[in-house]
Design a protein around this motif. Structure first.
Motif, PDB file in Angstrom:
ATOM      1  N   ASN A 137       0.827  -1.213   0.000  1.00 31.21           N
ATOM      2  CA  ASN A 137       0.000   0.000   0.000  1.00 31.21           C
ATOM      3  C   ASN A 137       0.857   1.257   0.000  1.00 31.21           C
ATOM      4  O   ASN A 137       0.545   2.232  -0.692  1.00 31.21           O
ATOM      5  CB  ASN A 137      -0.935   0.005   1.212  1.00 31.21           C
ATOM      6  N   ARG A 177       3.911   1.644  -1.201  1.00 32.54           N
ATOM      7  CA  ARG A 177       4.530   1.827  -2.512  1.00 32.54           C
ATOM      8  C   ARG A 177       3.505   2.371  -3.521  1.00 32.54           C
ATOM      9  O   ARG A 177       3.796   3.281  -4.294  1.00 32.54           O
ATOM     10  CB  ARG A 177       5.111   0.510  -3.020  1.00 32.54           C
ATOM     11  N   ARG A 178       2.282   1.819  -3.484  1.00 36.94           N
ATOM     12  CA  ARG A 178       1.238   2.264  -4.411  1.00 36.94           C
ATOM     13  C   ARG A 178       0.867   3.726  -4.170  1.00 36.94           C
ATOM     14  O   ARG A 178       0.782   4.523  -5.114  1.00 36.94           O
ATOM     15  CB  ARG A 178       0.002   1.370  -4.246  1.00 36.94           C
ATOM     16  N   LEU A 179       0.661   4.095  -2.912  1.00 40.54           N
ATOM     17  CA  LEU A 179       0.270   5.462  -2.587  1.00 40.54           C
ATOM     18  C   LEU A 179       1.393   6.458  -2.887  1.00 40.54           C
ATOM     19  O   LEU A 179       1.154   7.552  -3.391  1.00 40.54           O
ATOM     20  CB  LEU A 179      -0.125   5.553  -1.111  1.00 40.54           C
ATOM     21  N   ARG A 180       2.619   6.060  -2.583  1.00 41.41           N
ATOM     22  CA  ARG A 180       3.769   6.951  -2.819  1.00 41.41           C
ATOM     23  C   ARG A 180       3.943   7.223  -4.305  1.00 41.41           C
ATOM     24  O   ARG A 180       4.085   8.377  -4.732  1.00 41.41           O
ATOM     25  CB  ARG A 180       5.047   6.329  -2.239  1.00 41.41           C
ATOM     26  N   THR A 181       3.920   6.167  -5.108  1.00 40.86           N
ATOM     27  CA  THR A 181       4.132   6.355  -6.541  1.00 40.86           C
ATOM     28  C   THR A 181       2.956   7.076  -7.183  1.00 40.86           C
ATOM     29  O   THR A 181       3.140   7.871  -8.105  1.00 40.86           O
ATOM     30  CB  THR A 181       4.372   5.004  -7.236  1.00 40.86           C
ATOM     31  N   ARG A 182       1.731   6.807  -6.707  1.00 46.79           N
ATOM     32  CA  ARG A 182       0.558   7.489  -7.246  1.00 46.79           C
ATOM     33  C   ARG A 182       0.668   9.000  -7.036  1.00 46.79           C
ATOM     34  O   ARG A 182       0.254   9.790  -7.895  1.00 46.79           O
ATOM     35  CB  ARG A 182      -0.712   6.960  -6.572  1.00 46.79           C
ATOM     36  N   GLN A 183       1.233   9.404  -5.913  1.00 45.49           N
ATOM     37  CA  GLN A 183       1.369  10.830  -5.611  1.00 45.49           C
ATOM     38  C   GLN A 183       2.657  11.427  -6.169  1.00 45.49           C
ATOM     39  O   GLN A 183       2.920  12.620  -5.986  1.00 45.49           O
ATOM     40  CB  GLN A 183       1.288  11.057  -4.098  1.00 45.49           C
ATOM     41  N   GLY A 184       3.448  10.603  -6.822  1.00 46.35           N
ATOM     42  CA  GLY A 184       4.653  11.104  -7.462  1.00 46.35           C
ATOM     43  C   GLY A 184       5.810  11.379  -6.530  1.00 46.35           C
ATOM     44  O   GLY A 184       6.717  12.151  -6.865  1.00 46.35           O
ATOM     45  N   THR A 221      -5.847   3.413   5.364  1.00 41.42           N
ATOM     46  CA  THR A 221      -5.499   3.218   3.957  1.00 41.42           C
ATOM     47  C   THR A 221      -4.199   2.454   3.813  1.00 41.42           C
ATOM     48  O   THR A 221      -4.008   1.709   2.848  1.00 41.42           O
ATOM     49  CB  THR A 221      -5.393   4.579   3.246  1.00 41.42           C
ATOM     50  N   SER A 253     -10.823  -0.481   1.506  1.00 34.30           N
ATOM     51  CA  SER A 253     -10.049   0.472   0.725  1.00 34.30           C
ATOM     52  C   SER A 253     -10.587   1.902   0.755  1.00 34.30           C
ATOM     53  O   SER A 253      -9.993   2.786   0.183  1.00 34.30           O
ATOM     54  CB  SER A 253      -9.977   0.008  -0.740  1.00 34.30           C
ATOM     55  N   THR A 305      -9.799   6.810  -1.346  1.00 33.95           N
ATOM     56  CA  THR A 305      -9.871   5.473  -1.915  1.00 33.95           C
ATOM     57  C   THR A 305      -8.485   4.909  -2.093  1.00 33.95           C
ATOM     58  O   THR A 305      -7.525   5.628  -2.281  1.00 33.95           O
ATOM     59  CB  THR A 305     -10.564   5.506  -3.287  1.00 33.95           C
TER      60      THR A 305
END
Length: 204
Positions: free
Chosen positions: A25, A27-34, A79, A117, A203
């Motif tokens: 989670n 890694r996904r959130l960090r990369t999604r936010q750039g 989250t 989620s 989300t």
């Protein structure tokens, strides 16, 4: 709501599973936010090395560390530990609980909701060891905490307000986007229930 290791119930496999969930989670959130690891380390105050270990499932963070990361990312605490939207009624067995603890084990938090989620409100059981003081850094802007003491006596300090002493059955509602503190005033464990409300759901 500290450093490196978190106790996750009495089952090693449960702790290992949650470590992988948190890592994926994050890694996904960090990369999604750039964010790069370096950037997230700067805004969260958590070292790049620790963030990397968490993302790789090699280290399970404490409550305080997870709060720092969640606040830096602007997401609800849950989250980071979400596993997917449940269907129908969900029973949360005490023996299967995933319990997050402070580094010294004197403060524990048990989520009383499924790790789905999307969530705007979270419900926790908190336990404070005898005479223990737990410090919490500011949460995301607009976050509120509604707390009730069911066992013991707890002093709650919010920002620069006068400390409030709560006995069994007493409750308090406060803005949690400032630093706050829970202090067990007795030589026995205190038990509290916390409802955390965010301005907006996020989300996964």
């Amino acid at each position: 709501m500290v450093a490196s290791v978190v106790e996750l119930s009495d089952h090693h496999d449960v702790g290992r599973e949650l470590s992988h969930i948190v890592g994926a989670n994050l890694r996904r959130l960090r990369t999604r936010q750039g964010h790069s690891l370096e950037r997230l380390a700067q805004v969260s105050g958590v070292s790049r090395a620790m963030l990397s270990q968490i993302e790789n499932g090699k280290s399970a963070p404490t409550i305080a560390l997870l709060w720092k990361v969640a606040t830096a990312l602007g997401v609800p605490f849950a989250t980071l530990i979400a596993t997917g939207q449940p269907d129908g009624s969900v029973v949360l067995r005490r023996d299967d609980a995933k319990i997050l603890a402070s580094s010294d084990g004197r403060f524990t938090s048990r989520a009383l909701f499924p790790y789905d989620s999307e969530r705007r409100v979270e419900f926790y059981e908190l336990r404070l060891a005898a005479n223990h003081t737990e410090l919490a850094e500011p949460h995301a802007p607009g976050t509120t905490e509604n707390l009730i003491v069911t066992q013991g006596a707890v002093e709650v300090l919010v920002g620069r307000e006068t400390p409030k002493l709560l006995g069994e059955g007493d409750a308090i509602l406060f803005q949690a986007d400032v630093a706050h503190r829970y202090r067990n005033m007795r030589s026995v464990e205190a038990v509290l229930y916390l409802v955390m409300t965010y301005v907006n759901p996020v989300t996964g």
